[in-house]
Scaffold this motif. Structure first.
Motif, mmCIF file in Angstrom:
data_model
loop_
_atom_site.group_PDB
_atom_site.id
_atom_site.type_symbol
_atom_site.label_atom_id
_atom_site.label_comp_id
_atom_site.label_asym_id
_atom_site.label_seq_id
_atom_site.Cartn_x
_atom_site.Cartn_y
_atom_site.Cartn_z
ATOM 1 N N LEU A 291 -42.338 -6.426 -36.279
ATOM 2 C CA LEU A 291 -42.616 -6.530 -34.988
ATOM 3 C C LEU A 291 -42.155 -5.205 -33.962
ATOM 4 N N ALA B 187 -44.710 -12.738 -38.810
ATOM 5 C CA ALA B 187 -43.601 -12.890 -38.526
ATOM 6 C C ALA B 187 -43.278 -14.084 -37.594
ATOM 7 N N TYR C 83 -36.577 -12.281 -35.530
ATOM 8 C CA TYR C 83 -37.673 -13.069 -36.162
ATOM 9 C C TYR C 83 -37.390 -12.908 -37.701
ATOM 10 N N ASN D 284 -47.533 -7.110 -34.683
ATOM 11 C CA ASN D 284 -46.941 -7.177 -36.233
ATOM 12 C C ASN D 284 -47.745 -6.198 -36.665
ATOM 13 N N VAL E 269 -50.096 -10.975 -38.975
ATOM 14 C CA VAL E 269 -50.317 -9.601 -39.231
ATOM 15 C C VAL E 269 -51.636 -8.972 -38.427
ATOM 16 N N SER F 3 -39.492 -13.322 -42.013
ATOM 17 C CA SER F 3 -40.879 -13.567 -42.780
ATOM 18 C C SER F 3 -40.755 -15.106 -42.988
ATOM 19 N N PRO G 269 -42.735 -8.748 -42.345
ATOM 20 C CA PRO G 269 -43.227 -8.588 -40.948
ATOM 21 C C PRO G 269 -42.494 -7.216 -40.433
#
Length: 192
Positions: free
Chosen positions: A41, A65, A145, A59, A111, A147, A39
């Motif tokens: 962000l 995320a 954050y 994202n 996503v 994955s 991810p």
């Protein structure tokens, strides 16, 4: 050395080489799998012609995320996590009660999703000047954050508007303003 010994040595070398290739291939495959769902962000402030203004998280990565930790800073002081009970006192100081979305631990951001985490839907410059000042200058947000594999922690920062943060001597301002204008072209609705 007889033929049987040479054959045995060659078979052992081939077996070891094939084991090394298999291990290398497995590592490369695993690394590819991690990268293919990574991810990314980003947080930014925006003000659209439609009247929507505020802070957006999106994202832009290849996988979801998962939020782990969020921290709100107001005027440089840590206030707490980006949750309703922490942000509501700030929301009450504005002329219009802004919309709010929490970023609780464990919350997934899929996503391509864009989420307004603090926003006024009908922005009016005179009425909402204090809100826009808070968004561009006073509020900072730190988001940690990971994955879905949960193996690597990443972070994203919201630092307000670059236009409001640059404090350069007057002889350096022209260069900074030209770089800001280039940034504004990538997000034409960000600054009006």
């Amino acid at each position: 050395m007889d033929a049987n010994s040479v054959t045995a040595i060659c078979a052992t070398v081939i077996a070891v080489a094939s084991l090394v290739v298999s291990i290398t291939e497995a590592r490369a495959s695993r690394r590819h799998n991690f990268q293919s769902i990574r991810p990314l962000l980003s947080l930014d402030c925006l003000r659209l012609n439609s009247g929507l203004a505020g802070i957006r998280i999106r994202n832009a990565g290849l996988g979801p995320a998962i939020i782990r930790v969020t921290t709100l800073y107001l005027d440089g002081d840590e206030v707490g996590p980006w949750e309703k009970q922490v942000v509501d006192p700030l929301r009450g100081t504005f002329a219009v009660w802004p919309n709010f979305s929490t970023l609780r631990p464990g919350k997934p951001i899929p996503v391509g999703q864009e989420l307004m985490i603090l926003a006024v839907e009908d922005y009016q410059p005179a009425r909402d000047a204090e809100f826009w000042t808070a968004v561009t200058q006073r509020i900072r947000i730190h988001v940690q954050y990971e994955s879905i594999y949960g193996n690597e922690r990443q972070e994203a920062w919201f630092e307000g508007s670059p236009r409001h943060q640059i404090e350069l001597p007057s002889h350096e301002r022209d260069d900074a303003e030209s770089s800001i204008n280039n940034d504004a072209q990538t997000e034409p609705s960000q600054y009006l």
